[in-house]
Design an enzyme around this catalytic site. Structure first.
Site, PDB file in Angstrom:
ATOM      1  CE  LYS A 196      11.919   1.468  -0.772  1.00  0.00           C
ATOM      2  NZ  LYS A 196      12.558   1.229  -2.066  1.00  0.00           N
ATOM      3  CE  LYS A 251       6.090   6.432   0.807  1.00  0.00           C
ATOM      4  NZ  LYS A 251       5.955   5.012   0.657  1.00  0.00           N
ATOM      5  CG  LEU A 295      -1.902  -1.235   1.205  1.00  0.00           C
ATOM      6  CD1 LEU A 295      -2.470  -1.514   2.594  1.00  0.00           C
ATOM      7  CD2 LEU A 295      -3.011  -0.960   0.194  1.00  0.00           C
ATOM      8  N   PRO A 296       0.298   2.414  -0.236  1.00  0.00           N
ATOM      9  CG  PRO A 296      -1.051   4.016  -1.280  1.00  0.00           C
ATOM     10  CD  PRO A 296      -1.103   2.678  -0.600  1.00  0.00           C
TER      11      PRO A 296
HETATM   12  P1  NAD Z   1       0.625   2.512  -6.281  1.00  0.00           P
HETATM   13  O1  NAD Z   1       0.025   3.815  -5.921  1.00  0.00           O
HETATM   14  O2  NAD Z   1       0.822   2.172  -7.726  1.00  0.00           O
HETATM   15  O3  NAD Z   1      -0.218   1.305  -5.617  1.00  0.00           O
HETATM   16  C1  NAD Z   1      -0.848   1.386  -4.367  1.00  0.00           C
HETATM   17  C2  NAD Z   1      -2.162   0.631  -4.497  1.00  0.00           C
HETATM   18  O4  NAD Z   1      -2.809   0.613  -3.238  1.00  0.00           O
HETATM   19  C3  NAD Z   1      -3.131   1.287  -5.493  1.00  0.00           C
HETATM   20  O5  NAD Z   1      -3.515   0.351  -6.481  1.00  0.00           O
HETATM   21  C4  NAD Z   1      -4.302   1.725  -4.611  1.00  0.00           C
HETATM   22  O6  NAD Z   1      -5.557   1.649  -5.272  1.00  0.00           O
HETATM   23  C5  NAD Z   1      -4.194   0.714  -3.491  1.00  0.00           C
HETATM   24  N1  NAD Z   1      -4.879   1.164  -2.275  1.00  0.00           N
HETATM   25  C6  NAD Z   1      -4.875   2.398  -1.693  1.00  0.00           C
HETATM   26  N2  NAD Z   1      -5.635   2.402  -0.579  1.00  0.00           N
HETATM   27  C7  NAD Z   1      -6.104   1.137  -0.449  1.00  0.00           C
HETATM   28  C8  NAD Z   1      -6.941   0.509   0.509  1.00  0.00           C
HETATM   29  N3  NAD Z   1      -7.434   1.179   1.552  1.00  0.00           N
HETATM   30  N4  NAD Z   1      -7.245  -0.805   0.333  1.00  0.00           N
HETATM   31  C9  NAD Z   1      -6.765  -1.503  -0.725  1.00  0.00           C
HETATM   32  N5  NAD Z   1      -5.971  -0.954  -1.676  1.00  0.00           N
HETATM   33  C10 NAD Z   1      -5.639   0.339  -1.527  1.00  0.00           C
HETATM   34  O7  NAD Z   1       2.006   2.438  -5.485  1.00  0.00           O
HETATM   35  P2  NAD Z   1       3.248   1.475  -5.771  1.00  0.00           P
HETATM   36  O8  NAD Z   1       4.188   2.171  -6.686  1.00  0.00           O
HETATM   37  O9  NAD Z   1       2.759   0.119  -6.078  1.00  0.00           O
HETATM   38  O10 NAD Z   1       3.922   1.492  -4.310  1.00  0.00           O
HETATM   39  C11 NAD Z   1       3.408   0.740  -3.222  1.00  0.00           C
HETATM   40  C12 NAD Z   1       4.422   0.844  -2.092  1.00  0.00           C
HETATM   41  O11 NAD Z   1       5.685   0.329  -2.526  1.00  0.00           O
HETATM   42  C13 NAD Z   1       4.690   2.286  -1.626  1.00  0.00           C
HETATM   43  O12 NAD Z   1       4.910   2.297  -0.257  1.00  0.00           O
HETATM   44  C14 NAD Z   1       5.961   2.650  -2.396  1.00  0.00           C
HETATM   45  O13 NAD Z   1       6.680   3.679  -1.734  1.00  0.00           O
HETATM   46  C15 NAD Z   1       6.684   1.320  -2.422  1.00  0.00           C
HETATM   47  N6  NAD Z   1       7.627   1.079  -3.524  1.00  0.00           N
HETATM   48  C16 NAD Z   1       7.330   1.418  -4.816  1.00  0.00           C
HETATM   49  C17 NAD Z   1       8.257   1.135  -5.837  1.00  0.00           C
HETATM   50  C18 NAD Z   1       7.984   1.471  -7.279  1.00  0.00           C
HETATM   51  O14 NAD Z   1       8.919   1.374  -8.093  1.00  0.00           O
HETATM   52  N7  NAD Z   1       6.770   1.846  -7.671  1.00  0.00           N
HETATM   53  C19 NAD Z   1       9.462   0.494  -5.539  1.00  0.00           C
HETATM   54  C20 NAD Z   1       9.708   0.135  -4.208  1.00  0.00           C
HETATM   55  C21 NAD Z   1       8.797   0.427  -3.209  1.00  0.00           C
END
Ligand code: NAD
Length: 298
Positions: free
Chosen positions: A173, A242, A69-70
């Protein structure tokens, strides 16, 4: 939706969660996914995953609950939902793979103990591409016995690196991303300055990558996402900001404030204010170029 007996509930099927959950499905792991976004749920179903219509339905009967999740706020709201609390069975292990705040993770783990539920933090690095191939770096914090239970599952997603107790994965991280964001910022400033001096950016990167200034930004991000002008790494600028804030706050808490980190946060925060909500983090380079003062005499 039938109960997810003994399988994995995967909550958060976004840019990272979808390829990670799909990887589990390909590996034959019984996985029920949920996301608040209907498009994300449809994509997971198209990848062969079973989809639940609520987080509680996904969690019901699951032995392991993976969250992607975010941020900590969303993680807390999902795990604090009374229906989810009722669906969580004693003996379940919650694995927060999101990039969350270490202190909030520790507090949450303490609350879950009261439900007989263990928690492990396992944030990742490697981006969307490595999420899709099961080659992420997974930073794992938690009690040894809890980690041992989820280790066979997590190795499907990447290489595991133990960081210590609960919350330590989230700490590493955030610190990693502070370094990564600061590298990207200074690499962008330097390459853009070189271009204004009359140098070819591709040539600058080639030379730097054979020299001591190289980093993931010069070796990967600039050549793949900035030079071609695609800005499509799949990692949002606001998510990076963040993480930087988490790391800067952590440094402050331990009495070693990061001056450079705080300056970098200021620049990234200005970019976040001005760029669209879904801007990719590599757009920091384009934003810098557009916001730098024009060359003298122009
Ligand atoms: P994203 O915004 O693409 O995905 C987050 C998902 O969570 C979305 O699909 C959203 O609809 C869902 N969501 C939000 N609230 C929700 C709820 N209450 N119940 C169910 N689903 C819910 O983000 P992401 O890029 O996939 O990143 C996710 C996490 O991983 C973050 O913490 C980010 O910092 C971390 N991260 C991302 C990357 C990257 O390259 N994108 C790499 C490493 C770590």
């Amino acid at each position: 939706m039938s109960e997810n007996q003994g399988g994995v509930a995967f909550v958060g099927l976004g840019r990272m969660g979808l390829p990670m959950a799909s990887q589990l499905v390909r590996a034959g792991v019984p996985t029920v996914g949920f996301d608040v976004g209907p498009a994300a749920r449809e994509s997971f179903a198209a990848a062969g995953g079973a989809v639940a219509d609520s987080a509680a339905a996904a969690v019901a009967g699951a032995a392991t609950v993976i969250l992607m999740l975010p941020d900590s706020g969303v993680v807390e709201s999902v795990l604090g939902d009374p229906e989810v609390v009722a669906a969580l069975r004693p003996g379940t292990t919650v694995v927060d793979m999101s990039s969350s705040e270490p202190a909030r993770t520790r507090a949450l783990a303490g609350k879950l103990v009261g439900l007989g539920v263990a928690m492990v933090d396992a944030p990742v690095s490697g981006g969307v591409a490595r999420a899709g191939t099961g080659e992420l770096a997974v930073m794992v914090g938690g009690e040894d016995t809890d980690v041992a239970r989820v280790e066979p599952l997590l190795t499907r997603l990447g290489t595991l690196y133990r960081s210590g107790g609960i919350g330590s994965g989230h700490a590493v991280k955030a610190l990693n991303n502070l370094m990564s964001a600061t590298h990207l910022l200074v690499t962008s400033e330097a390459v853009l300055a070189g271009r204004r001096f009359g140098l070819d950016p591709a040539r600058v990167l080639e030379i730097v990558n054979a020299s001591s200034g190289r980093s993931g930004s010069s070796e990967n991000k600039w050549p793949r996402f900035v030079l071609p002008g695609s800005y499509d790494s799949g990692f949002g600028l606001r998510l990076m900001l963040k993480d930087m804030r988490i790391a800067v706050a952590l440094a402050e808490q331990v009495g070693l404030p990061s001056r450079l980190g705080a300056d970098a946060v200021e620049v990234w925060a200005r970019a976040a204010e001005e760029l669209p909500a879904d801007a990719d983090h590599t757009e920091i380079a384009r934003w810098l170029d557009e916001h730098a003062p024009p060359p003298a005499g122009a």
